[in-house]
Motif scaffolding. Sequence first.
Motif, PDB file in Angstrom:
ATOM      1  N   GLY A   1       0.801  -1.220   0.000  1.00  0.00           N
ATOM      2  CA  GLY A   1       0.000   0.000   0.000  1.00  0.00           C
ATOM      3  C   GLY A   1       0.829   1.263   0.000  1.00  0.00           C
ATOM      4  N   ARG A   2       2.120   1.151   0.239  1.00  0.00           N
ATOM      5  CA  ARG A   2       3.000   2.323   0.225  1.00  0.00           C
ATOM      6  C   ARG A   2       3.630   2.541  -1.151  1.00  0.00           C
ATOM      7  N   TYR A   3       3.318   1.639  -2.090  1.00  0.00           N
ATOM      8  CA  TYR A   3       3.859   1.742  -3.448  1.00  0.00           C
ATOM      9  C   TYR A   3       2.931   2.595  -4.316  1.00  0.00           C
ATOM     10  N   GLU A   4       3.526   3.329  -5.246  1.00  0.00           N
ATOM     11  CA  GLU A   4       2.750   3.903  -6.327  1.00  0.00           C
ATOM     12  C   GLU A   4       2.301   2.757  -7.247  1.00  0.00           C
ATOM     13  N   PRO A   5       1.190   2.931  -7.975  1.00  0.00           N
ATOM     14  CA  PRO A   5       0.678   1.828  -8.793  1.00  0.00           C
ATOM     15  C   PRO A   5       1.711   1.207  -9.720  1.00  0.00           C
ATOM     16  N   GLU A   6       2.495   2.018 -10.408  1.00  0.00           N
ATOM     17  CA  GLU A   6       3.462   1.461 -11.362  1.00  0.00           C
ATOM     18  C   GLU A   6       4.474   0.560 -10.659  1.00  0.00           C
ATOM     19  N   ALA A   7       4.898   0.948  -9.462  1.00  0.00           N
ATOM     20  CA  ALA A   7       5.856   0.132  -8.714  1.00  0.00           C
ATOM     21  C   ALA A   7       5.206  -1.140  -8.194  1.00  0.00           C
ATOM     22  N   ALA A   8       3.947  -1.041  -7.779  1.00  0.00           N
ATOM     23  CA  ALA A   8       3.235  -2.236  -7.310  1.00  0.00           C
ATOM     24  C   ALA A   8       3.086  -3.232  -8.451  1.00  0.00           C
ATOM     25  N   TYR A   9       2.667  -2.741  -9.612  1.00  0.00           N
ATOM     26  CA  TYR A   9       2.475  -3.655 -10.744  1.00  0.00           C
ATOM     27  C   TYR A   9       3.795  -4.223 -11.248  1.00  0.00           C
ATOM     28  N   ALA A  10       4.881  -3.491 -11.087  1.00  0.00           N
ATOM     29  CA  ALA A  10       6.183  -4.031 -11.482  1.00  0.00           C
ATOM     30  C   ALA A  10       6.489  -5.306 -10.710  1.00  0.00           C
ATOM     31  N   ARG A  11       6.108  -5.351  -9.433  1.00  0.00           N
ATOM     32  CA  ARG A  11       6.292  -6.578  -8.647  1.00  0.00           C
ATOM     33  C   ARG A  11       5.455  -7.709  -9.207  1.00  0.00           C
ATOM     34  N   GLY A  12       4.172  -7.441  -9.448  1.00  0.00           N
ATOM     35  CA  GLY A  12       3.293  -8.482  -9.953  1.00  0.00           C
ATOM     36  C   GLY A  12       3.683  -8.964 -11.334  1.00  0.00           C
ATOM     37  N   LEU A  13       4.116  -8.054 -12.180  1.00  0.00           N
ATOM     38  CA  LEU A  13       4.533  -8.447 -13.525  1.00  0.00           C
ATOM     39  C   LEU A  13       5.796  -9.291 -13.477  1.00  0.00           C
ATOM     40  N   ALA A  14       6.688  -8.993 -12.548  1.00  0.00           N
ATOM     41  CA  ALA A  14       7.883  -9.830 -12.378  1.00  0.00           C
ATOM     42  C   ALA A  14       7.493 -11.241 -11.946  1.00  0.00           C
ATOM     43  N   ASP A  15       6.497 -11.332 -11.065  1.00  0.00           N
ATOM     44  CA  ASP A  15       6.000 -12.649 -10.647  1.00  0.00           C
ATOM     45  C   ASP A  15       5.423 -13.413 -11.833  1.00  0.00           C
ATOM     46  N   LEU A  16       4.579 -12.751 -12.616  1.00  0.00           N
ATOM     47  CA  LEU A  16       3.969 -13.410 -13.769  1.00  0.00           C
ATOM     48  C   LEU A  16       5.010 -13.788 -14.818  1.00  0.00           C
ATOM     49  N   ARG A  17       6.022 -12.942 -14.974  1.00  0.00           N
ATOM     50  CA  ARG A  17       7.086 -13.247 -15.940  1.00  0.00           C
ATOM     51  C   ARG A  17       7.838 -14.511 -15.524  1.00  0.00           C
ATOM     52  N   ALA A  18       8.091 -14.657 -14.235  1.00  0.00           N
ATOM     53  CA  ALA A  18       8.768 -15.858 -13.740  1.00  0.00           C
ATOM     54  C   ALA A  18       7.902 -17.094 -13.960  1.00  0.00           C
ATOM     55  N   LEU A  19       6.610 -16.965 -13.707  1.00  0.00           N
ATOM     56  CA  LEU A  19       5.701 -18.094 -13.921  1.00  0.00           C
ATOM     57  C   LEU A  19       5.624 -18.459 -15.398  1.00  0.00           C
ATOM     58  N   ALA A  20       5.610 -17.457 -16.262  1.00  0.00           N
ATOM     59  CA  ALA A  20       5.569 -17.724 -17.698  1.00  0.00           C
ATOM     60  C   ALA A  20       6.812 -18.478 -18.152  1.00  0.00           C
TER      61      ALA A  20
END
Length: 229
Positions: free
Chosen positions: A151-170
């Motif tokens: 909750g302390r992240y700006e949206p772009e930084a928060a999504y960067a974490r999630g996209l990194a997770d999805l990239r690893a899963l892919a």
Amino acid sequence: MVTLYSYPPLFGVADNNGYGLKVFAFLKLAGLPFAHRHVFDAAGAPRGQLPYLVDDGETVGDSDTILAHLARRHAVTLDAALTADQRVTALLISRLLDDLYWVMSYSRWKDERFWPAFRDALLREHPSLTPAQLQAAREFNAQRYHFQGIGRYEPEAAYARGLADLRALAHLVPETGYLFADRPTSSDAALYGFLANIHFSPIDTPLKDFLTAQANLVRHCTAIHAAVA
């Protein structure tokens, strides 16, 4: 008798929370008969968290603990053939999904761009809910996000974490079959729990946009979805 208590369905999946959908998929893939009870209020759940399971009078909370309980009590063999290395990978995937959970939840409850569509979908599919209840839930989640950190992240930084997770899963999910073999394991159920809640949502978050472009993730998600229908 096994009874699963979890959040209600949304967007065509049996639970709008990744952890409950993970347990649901595990039970289905294991062929275990169970009753499914949908609840909105987690106050009565172990540690105040959903999902939880009641199995012949024994109450079990936490999705990983539930899966371990079911495997032991009901001799579920989904993971019986996994090697030691695969079991380590399965644990790492589980922890990665814990991280992805927070970003996915952030996209629904906190991001001003997507919150109205998520709120309206809940109100439309579950008329017993009220806008006031959802606003209270949103405020509660905002506190959770703050103390967890996302909750302390700006949206772009928060999504960067999630996209990194999805990239690893892919990178891990094969183009055919499942994570470790030609038959699904508990890790496939866990992966489905989270991917389905992104893929089948009509809300075009950055997570949804990325996942849709990964043919192997979409194939895996839709294959498990069909298997547990």
